[in-house]
Design a protein around this motif. Structure first.
Motif, PDB file in Angstrom:
ATOM      1  N   LEU A 461      75.123  92.080  21.644  1.00  0.00           N
ATOM      2  CA  LEU A 461      75.848  90.802  21.651  1.00  0.00           C
ATOM      3  C   LEU A 461      75.017  89.667  22.208  1.00  0.00           C
ATOM      4  N   THR A 462      74.112  89.954  23.149  1.00  0.00           N
ATOM      5  CA  THR A 462      73.294  88.869  23.696  1.00  0.00           C
ATOM      6  C   THR A 462      72.445  88.211  22.621  1.00  0.00           C
ATOM      7  N   GLU A 465      75.808  87.230  19.302  1.00  0.00           N
ATOM      8  CA  GLU A 465      77.174  86.781  19.595  1.00  0.00           C
ATOM      9  C   GLU A 465      77.589  85.614  18.703  1.00  0.00           C
ATOM     10  N   GLU A 466      76.703  84.611  18.588  1.00  0.00           N
ATOM     11  CA  GLU A 466      77.046  83.463  17.766  1.00  0.00           C
ATOM     12  C   GLU A 466      77.115  83.833  16.283  1.00  0.00           C
ATOM     13  N   ARG A 482      87.220  91.566  16.551  1.00  0.00           N
ATOM     14  CA  ARG A 482      86.096  90.658  16.802  1.00  0.00           C
ATOM     15  C   ARG A 482      86.433  89.664  17.907  1.00  0.00           C
ATOM     16  N   LEU A 486      84.512  89.332  21.608  1.00  0.00           N
ATOM     17  CA  LEU A 486      83.868  88.090  22.033  1.00  0.00           C
ATOM     18  C   LEU A 486      84.505  87.545  23.316  1.00  0.00           C
ATOM     19  N   HIS A 489      82.942  89.767  26.353  1.00  0.00           N
ATOM     20  CA  HIS A 489      81.509  89.752  26.658  1.00  0.00           C
ATOM     21  C   HIS A 489      81.106  88.793  27.777  1.00  0.00           C
TER      22      HIS A 489
END
Length: 599
Positions: A461-462, A465-466, A482, A486, A489
């Motif tokens: 995710l780092t 994520e976007e 999802r 998000l 995190h």
């Protein structure tokens, strides 16, 4: 007789403050620094902070370095404190000879000479003779207060002008020659100015003392920049421009970033990036990297987005690899094509450069591209040569555990790349034909695969994520799961699969998790034992199948329009992200090896 400054600097550098001060008071890690109760006054709430090269108590104001700490905590005189620390550091305290004493006096005198020269150059900038130079600096977007803060100046074209300013200060020609301000005359001619008809940039050491100058010619003459020659005060490979200011900026939390030129540094400081420095006309040296790490454990190196910038980044990585460790590394940032920090901040303000810093990538992620860039790998011999270069780069790291991690990451990328066909396109998958499936079930199944990869490997995710947030997922479990991931995190204390799944189940998403992780058709990337390279490939495989190349191109064009219209850092970040994804699709990296696609 005062001890040589170089010896005292080495003594401080060899004395880790946390271990020294930890003998007197209990310290706890606080970010990249340490804190504890002050040993000099009674307190119950810690207000005593220990940094890389000094300590400070916000309660009683006690402040100093290793030497002053020993003096204050043990009641030792300066020579005694130095002797104790030198014995622990394995250094011998210099016993100055008459010649060394004379050299030390000359060095102290030369600092005064350089300070007087900086004042003289600065004063002339604001005289009529310096008007052209001052106008140049103002046209480059510098404010007058910035010009004065950096003590920028003007070296006039007339011979003897500098000495006319320095003689009343008691400076002799011999001192000016030794300081690099004059050069010896030839064939009996008198000495002449080293700098003339140039905008002057004082170069200071970490204590703020002027040790050299950089001079820029106005117009198109060559060389554009000239630095002072090597002197008793100045070694080009040892220093960084604006080091003293960046030291203060880093203390106050600024990102430490190394850029290319003096004007870039000044423009960044004016825009609020007070941790900016630059090498002194050379590629980054090991000594300069050590200075950066004294300011920050993870400084950013910022390069132009062209071939020359890529070469500079590769040279910097090569110099850094033998020195990196688990405690100190680098991030690499790339400027938009045709921009430098000076022009970027002039056009887009601080937000434009902040977006560049936000997109900086760790050295471990950037290294493969730096090594493989421009090197063909079409034949067995070429692939073997590239593999040897990659393993050699990892082997340059002294820390064996870290070296092994880099080797694993680089070879993951290598094996993924070698699965590509000619021209960088993926090799065709050899699978039996499948019956047609309705579009809606296809999208739901691909979304399930992508979410399963994230559930098993949330560390991803780092990086994504976007990108995950950009997708238009089907309604129901895909979109809901999802959103829950998000939301989890940013506040997660531990980013691992067990914590994420436990959190989702506590929030009532147990059925959605079971749906995503149902074993039928799950790809290799969604297995717990998948390697990082396989995980990344799997994510981008399903992301790009859900999004599609045509949609990515439209997204990229729209992001370019939005950035041009709004100059919003979020728009720039979106453009960078989309460009990386589109580039991945065209290189074929995203689709290679993602076995097990059920749709």
């Amino acid at each position: 007789m005062a001890l040589p400054p170089a010896f005292l600097d080495e003594l401080r550098a060899r004395t880790p403050l946390p271990s020294l001060i930890g003998r007197k008071t209990r310290l706890a890690k606080s970010g990249r620094n340490w804190k504890g109760c002050c040993p000099f006054h009674g307190e119950k709430t810690p207000s005593f902070y220990v940094y890389d090269d000094h300590f400070h108590c916000f309660g009683c104001g006690a402040h100093g370095d290793a030497i002053s700490f020993v003096m204050r905590s043990e009641g030792a005189a300066f020579p005694e404190a130095v002797e104790r620390l030198a014995a622990e550091a394995g250094l011998e305290v210099p016993r100055p000879s008459p010649q060394e004493a004379a050299r030390d006096r000359r060095a102290r005198d030369l600092h005064g000479v350089m300070a007087a020269a900086a004042e003289a150059y600065h004063r002339r900038l604001f005289l009529p003779e310096g008007r052209q130079a001052l106008d140049y600096l103002l046209r480059r977007g510098l404010r007058e207060e910035t010009i004065r803060a950096f003590m920028l100046g003007w070296a006039p074209a007339g011979r003897g002008a500098l000495m006319a300013d320095l003689r009343p200060e008691g400076v002799t020609e011999e001192q000016a020659i030794e300081a690099g301000l004059l050069r010896e005359g030839e064939a009996g001619d008198p000495p002449r100015d080293f700098f003339f008809a140039r905008v002057m940039f004082p170069i200071r050491d970490r204590r703020g003392r002027v040790i050299a100058f950089g001079g820029r010619i106005l117009g198109d003459g060559q060389p554009k920049y000239v630095n002072s020659p090597e002197t008793p005060l100045f070694r080009k490979r040892m220093g960084l421009y604006a080091l003293d200011l960046a030291r203060e900026g880093a203390f106050r939390g600024a990102t430490v970033v190394a850029v290319e030129g003096y004007m870039d540094v000044i423009a960044l400081h004016q825009a609020g990036f007070t941790g900016a420095v630059a090498p002194l006309g050379t590629a980054l040296t090991a000594e300069q990297l050590e200075e950066l790490w004294r300011l920050s454990p993870e400084p950013v190196l910022c390069f132009d987005g062209d071939a020359a910038g890529a070469r500079a980044a590769a040279r910097a990585a090569e110099a850094a690899l033998p020195l990196v460790s688990t405690e100190r590394t680098l991030r690499l940032a790339t400027l938009p094509a045709g921009e430098d920090p000076d022009t970027l901040t002039a056009r887009g303000g601080a937000a434009a450069f902040q977006a560049v810093l936000d997109a900086a990538r760790p050295l471990s992620e950037s290294l493969f591209g730096l090594i493989a860039e421009g090197r063909p790998a079409a034949t067995p011999e070429q692939r073997a040569a590239l593999r040897n270069r990659l393993t050699g780069a990892a082997g340059a790291i002294a820390d064996k555990a870290l070296s092994a991690e880099y080797r694993r990451i680089l070879l993951d990328r290598f094996f993924a790349a070698t699965r590509q066909g000619q021209g960088g396109r993926p090799l065709p998958a050899r699978r039996p034909p499948r019956p047609a499936i309705l579009p809606a079930p296809i999208r739901a199944e691909r979304a399930r695969m992508l979410l399963a990869v994230i559930l098993r490997h949330p560390w991803l995710l780092t990086q994504v994520e976007e990108a995950l947030g950009l997708l238009d997922l089907p309604d129901g479990p895909p979109a809901q799961l999802r959103a829950a991931i998000l939301a989890w995190h940013p506040a997660a204390e531990r980013v691992d699969s067990e914590d994420l799944i436990a959190h989702l189940k506590q929030r009532g998403w147990e059925d959605a998790v079971a749906w995503a992780l149902s074993p039928a058709g799950l790809p290799l990337a969604a297995r717990a034992e998948a390697l990082p390279g396989e995980v990344e490939e799997g994510f981008w495989h399903f992301f790009l199948r859900l999004r599609g190349e045509a949609e990515l191109i439209e997204d990229q064009q729209e992001a370019q329009r939005m950035l041009a219209e709004t100059n919003d850092p979020a728009a720039q970040r979106r453009l960078i992200l989309l460009s990386e994804a589109l580039d991945a699709v065209r290189r074929g990296e995203a689709a290679a090896g993602a076995s097990g696609d059920a749709a």
